[in-house]
Design an enzyme around this catalytic site. Structure first.
Site, mmCIF file in Angstrom:
data_model
loop_
_atom_site.group_PDB
_atom_site.id
_atom_site.type_symbol
_atom_site.label_atom_id
_atom_site.label_comp_id
_atom_site.label_asym_id
_atom_site.label_seq_id
_atom_site.Cartn_x
_atom_site.Cartn_y
_atom_site.Cartn_z
ATOM 1 N N ARG A 128 0.854 -1.207 0.000
ATOM 2 C CA ARG A 128 0.000 0.000 0.000
ATOM 3 C C ARG A 128 0.891 1.259 0.000
ATOM 4 N NH1 ARG A 128 -3.462 -3.561 0.110
ATOM 5 N NH2 ARG A 128 -5.080 -3.936 1.666
ATOM 6 N N GLU B 274 -14.419 -15.493 6.781
ATOM 7 C CA GLU B 274 -14.235 -14.898 5.449
ATOM 8 C C GLU B 274 -13.715 -15.912 4.432
ATOM 9 O OE1 GLU B 274 -11.121 -11.961 5.069
ATOM 10 O OE2 GLU B 274 -12.041 -11.095 3.288
ATOM 11 N N LYS C 253 -18.126 -12.707 6.284
ATOM 12 C CA LYS C 253 -17.503 -11.723 5.395
ATOM 13 C C LYS C 253 -17.375 -12.366 4.031
ATOM 14 C CE LYS C 253 -13.767 -8.443 4.802
ATOM 15 N NZ LYS C 253 -12.993 -7.438 5.493
ATOM 16 N N SER D 27 -13.891 -5.726 -0.474
ATOM 17 C CA SER D 27 -13.945 -5.049 -1.780
ATOM 18 C C SER D 27 -13.221 -5.863 -2.850
ATOM 19 C CB SER D 27 -13.404 -3.620 -1.696
ATOM 20 O OG SER D 27 -12.077 -3.574 -1.232
ATOM 21 N N GLY D 28 -12.238 -6.653 -2.467
ATOM 22 C CA GLY D 28 -11.673 -7.661 -3.360
ATOM 23 C C GLY D 28 -10.890 -7.192 -4.568
ATOM 24 N N GLY D 29 -10.530 -5.910 -4.617
ATOM 25 C CA GLY D 29 -9.785 -5.425 -5.779
ATOM 26 C C GLY D 29 -10.659 -4.632 -6.743
ATOM 27 N N ARG E 53 -8.921 -2.172 0.760
ATOM 28 C CA ARG E 53 -8.388 -1.346 -0.334
ATOM 29 C C ARG E 53 -9.344 -0.232 -0.756
ATOM 30 N NH1 ARG E 53 -6.856 -6.517 -3.827
ATOM 31 N NH2 ARG E 53 -8.389 -7.349 -2.376
HETATM 32 P P1 13P Z 1 -10.324 -5.768 0.519
HETATM 33 O O1 13P Z 1 -11.510 -4.885 0.789
HETATM 34 O O2 13P Z 1 -9.116 -5.016 0.069
HETATM 35 O O3 13P Z 1 -10.660 -6.929 -0.354
HETATM 36 O O4 13P Z 1 -9.892 -6.388 1.895
HETATM 37 C C1 13P Z 1 -10.841 -6.844 2.775
HETATM 38 C C2 13P Z 1 -10.303 -7.950 3.570
HETATM 39 O O5 13P Z 1 -10.567 -8.021 4.750
HETATM 40 C C3 13P Z 1 -9.496 -8.969 2.909
HETATM 41 O O6 13P Z 1 -9.195 -9.993 3.788
#
Ligand code: 13P
Length: 354
Positions: free
Chosen positions: A46, A191, A233, A275-277, A306
């Site tokens: 980051r 998650e 999640k 958010s996953g990218g 992110r």
């Molecule tokens: P992102 O929102 O960047 O995908 O990260 C969330 C998260 O907790 C990943 O483990």
């Protein structure tokens, strides 16, 4: 009912009441969760976006910008931290967890220790970190953590991946982690991240996410995890980032909710999204489209890393005189996502999220 059974029942109800209170605080309407739990190595990636070296001071400064930002409690109900951040303090010496708790934000902790290859299953991984986890939970509880996150990674590739064997192995790990968390008075955020990169279609992502969540909840129930004291999640259901056929927010929302209705028991305490990218704007638009489909059996909100942190980093650029600007951006991003949880985000008039 025997006296013994009655007393055991009352005691167990008492124990779980704390978990339910934490879940209720985390899923408070209009609020979401900041996932600031990147490992020190990922924090370096980051920081590299704004050409800052991955040094402890830079990580510390960024975390303080996030956690100490005035007013975030209006939009954030929880923050997930990493081992080194829950053990750190502000420049003034106040532990980060205490800063959050004082604002009414629930401190959380990431407890998986990352992924390793699943031997014999090329391209698939399993998360590690179960050894000594109950002791780690006790330590994190004393530091103020009231919820925890464990991330499993599910990869889609051509027709073969993910295998049921890899999904099952990851779900058993998630169930064991969730049991230990609840035993320690900590809400587990489970998650299973279905990875967004690749050229798979929306339909394929829907199939895989549904299958993963069905196996997950079957396993959690087998191991008697209290679903009311747990938060899921999840990834949104998305066509892979390289798929030529990209979906509208409405298509994503419909596919995502169809998936949940086929796999997530109604007693689950809440669902939050990673958010996953996706870009910050897209993740907010998709959340908004999901909320517009109306009330669901579970409260639903965001838990982005992110998509929240990147605009803040860009505003900060590592410059002390830009801290206020960075915190203003953080507030804006959180406010837009708060509106999105209510289906009230207007992307056309938002000039900040890209
Ligand atoms: P992102 O929102 O960047 O995908 O990260 C969330 C998260 O907790 C990943 O483990």
């Amino acid at each position: 009912m025997s006296l013994y059974y009655f007393v055991t029942l009352i005691l167990s109800m008492k124990k779980n009441t704390k978990l339910y209170e934490t879940v209720a605080a985390m899923m408070a309407p209009g609020k979401g969760i900041l996932a600031a739990d990147e490992s020190d190595a990922t924090a370096g990636k980051r920081l590299a976006m704004v050409h800052l070296p991955n040094e402890p001071e830079n990580r510390q400064d960024f975390r303080e910008i996030l956690f100490a930002a005035p007013g975030i409690e209006e939009y954030l109900s929880g923050v997930i931290m990493y081992d080194s951040s829950i053990k750190s303090a502000t420049d003034a010496g106040i532990p980060f967890a205490d800063v959050l708790t004082a604002k009414g934000i629930v401190p959380g902790i990431k407890v998986d220790l990352g992924t390793v290859d699943l031997h014999g299953f090329k391209g698939e991984v399993v998360s590690q970190g179960l050894d000594g986890l109950l002791e780690r939970f006790k330590e994190y509880y004393d530091l103020g953590a009231r919820f925890a996150k464990w991330r499993a990674v599910i990869t889609i590739d051509e027709d073969e991946l993910p295998t049921d064997a890899a999904i099952t192995m990851n779900c058993i790990m998630l169930a064991r982690y969730a049991q230990l968390a609840q035993a320690a008075g900590i809400v587990p955020m489970v998650e299973p991240e279905v990875i967004y990169s690749g050229d798979h279609t929306l339909a394929k992502a829907e199939l895989v996410t549904t299958r993963t969540l069905q196996i997950l909840f079957h396993t959690l129930q087998t191991y008697k995890v209290d679903l009311e004291g747990l938060i899921l999640k999840s990834s949104m259901v998305l066509a892979g980032d390289m798929c030529p056929d990209q979906s509208t927010p409405e298509q994503v929302a419909n596919a995502t909710l169809r998936t949940f209705h086929l796999s997530v028991p109604h007693e689950v305490g809440g669902i939050v999204f990673l958010s996953g990218g996706q870009t910050p704007k897209r993740s907010t638009e998709n959340l908004n489209a999901i909320a517009r489909l109306g009330q669901q059996p579970w409260p639903i909100t965001f838990s982005y890393s992110r998509a929240i942190e990147e605009p803040v980093l860009m505003a900060w650029q590592g410059k002390p005189d830009r801290v206020a600007e960075a915190q203003k951006t953080l507030l804006h991003v959180c406010k837009m996502n708060s509106l999105a949880t209510q289906g009230k985000y207007d992307s056309a008039s938002d000039g900040v999220l890209k």
